[in-house]
Design an enzyme around this catalytic site. Structure first.
Site, short mmCIF file in Angstrom:
data_model
loop_
_atom_site.label_atom_id
_atom_site.label_comp_id
_atom_site.label_asym_id
_atom_site.label_seq_id
_atom_site.Cartn_x
_atom_site.Cartn_y
_atom_site.Cartn_z
N ASP A 1 73.92 -21.16 110.90
CA ASP A 1 72.59 -21.94 111.01
C ASP A 1 72.53 -23.08 110.45
OD1 ASP A 1 69.81 -22.48 110.73
OD2 ASP A 1 69.64 -20.60 111.32
N SER B 1 61.97 -18.09 111.40
CA SER B 1 62.75 -19.01 110.28
C SER B 1 60.92 -19.16 109.74
CB SER B 1 62.35 -20.35 110.92
OG SER B 1 62.98 -22.06 110.64
N HIS C 1 70.68 -21.78 114.79
CA HIS C 1 69.15 -21.11 114.63
C HIS C 1 68.08 -20.92 115.77
CE1 HIS C 1 65.92 -21.30 111.30
NE2 HIS C 1 65.22 -22.36 111.79
#
Lengths: 280, 280
Positions: free
Chosen positions: A225, A149, A258
């Site tokens: 995600d 991320s 995620h």
């Protein structure tokens, strides 16, 4: 640059440690973890950097990443830095996506951030020098980098700016173009100011557009995600790599989100992928 | 017996879920986690129970256990129950080693514990019935059991009392003789009272002395475990198994402690060991 050992645990035949040191770059104490796999006396081991995402410290991947079996098998050291300077004297923000825990791997130029928020220099210079000094088995001529991320953004941008330093670069669910998403707008605007030209060295797609080149990239991205379409936008990286002739392997992983349940599923794969390049 | 899904994540190709249900046995809501590996529609998968130690919930092993890759490879469901009933209306104790988080897998007979603290019946009857009803892919004709510390005690005692139910039994750093250590003295005395004869069905070594028989046991124990000599005493299990003709594989693991860094190193091994017996 003295180093303080906060904890060590034997794991998968090696040593999982957590360490603290006074960073001259951030002017704060910084904590990181390092997993050193089992090795023969005198051996030199390659190093894989793992940069973490928003709200994380070294601890998330250290506890939940499931990377140690692969690092032990491949003989790779994994180092997980923190995501920002921290402390009562360090500026902060109420948002989870700015300030402490959200350093975005930039050297901030705006107050009140400019003094401590220098995560680019910390990762590019300060911490590698510490590792070289304190971990004699670490072979800093063989480094690779990955992250998740915001940390995927860090891995891509630091890797693209330093192609001679890293043998290979991968990322999980990276923010590939912070200039084109709300997280990046807030962070780069806050740390660097309104001049978007200054943002480009902190934006993987812009770096590639501006001429940064590596031979290949590996990216895993869950198609479930929740940040995929608004923040992550892997299609922008695919377009930039295609135009630049960079061999991007973008794996859209069906049903994954995620979280560290996603990362831990594929991090062993990334360790093996980097190891093949670190030993090649 | 309705079941509420608190969370599900895709991991290693399967589903890691956390669930809550109202238990008639403990008269409280109970939370557990279940990992269901990838499988073909209509397939039936064996079940491995993992019982956790003092202060833990389902979450510790779920986040830190590194078992999912092995469960996915072997096609084994792993279920991790909580370690006690919980709630404001449930009795508790100031110690970390008694009361909530420390149910010791007994059916308490003393007040104020007797009403809710019925973890023996919860694990032996209530939760298996729920799993059978709610997880149609779970093959409860093929079950094995493992656990850590207090949960290793739970795995050994529940396994020894129910040899027909479990194909195999293993443990990490188990409390093998709670009648002979401070943790057990406090817990069994508190939940069951002073009549030590009533403790014997909750003491693996005493159960074996009293005639409980299984063909084999697997135990991993770190030799750097801080609780080794005062609380865990694996040599007592070795003596009991030797006298009873039970094939105990007791692996003293050099340099490992009592933490999940130890468990996660060897839990994949245990999954494979159980899988060989569950599929045999």
């Amino acid at each position: 640059m003295p180093i303080e050992t906060l904890s060590t645990f034997k794991a998968h035949g090696g040593t999982q440690g957590v360490y603290r040191h006074a960073s001259e770059t951030t002017s704060t104490d910084m904590v990181f973890s390092a997993y050193v796999p089992p090795h023969e006396e005198g051996a030199k081991l390659p190093v894989l950097w793992y940069l973490s995402g928003l709200t994380c410290t070294h601890a998330n991947v250290t506890e939940k990443g499931e990377f140690r079996a692969a690092c032990a098998e491949q003989g790779v050291i994994l180092i997980a830095p923190d995501t920002s300077p921290r402390g009562q004297d360090v500026a902060d923000d109420d948002g989870y996506d700015f300030g402490q825990g959200a350093g975005f791997y930039v050297d901030a130029t705006r107050d009140p951030w400019a003094g401590h928020f220098r995560m680019r220099s910390y990762i590019e210079q300060d911490l590698p020098a510490l590792i070289a000094a304190e971990f004699p088995m670490a072979d800093l001529d063989r480094q690779s980098i990955t992250g998740h991320s915001m940390g995927g953004h860090g891995a891509l941008t630091i890797g693209l700016r330093n192609p001679g330093r890293f043998r290979s670069i991968s990322a999980f669910s990276p923010i590939v173009a912070p200039s084109q998403c709300p997280w990046g707008d807030k962070a780069l605007g806050g740390y660097l100011g309104d001049d978007r030209a200054a943002w480009r060295e902190y934006d993987a797609c812009a770096l590639i557009e501006d001429g940064a080149r590596v031979s290949e990239l590996l990216v895993d991205q869950g198609d479930g995600d929740q940040f995929l379409t608004e923040q992550l936008k892997p299609e922008l990286l695919a377009e930039a790599c295609k135009a630049a002739g960079i061999d991007l392997t973008l794996r859209m992983q069906p049903g994954y989100d995620h979280s560290y349940y996603f990362i831990s599923t594929f991090l062993p794969d990334h360790v093996a992928w980097h190891a093949a390049r670190l030993k090649g």
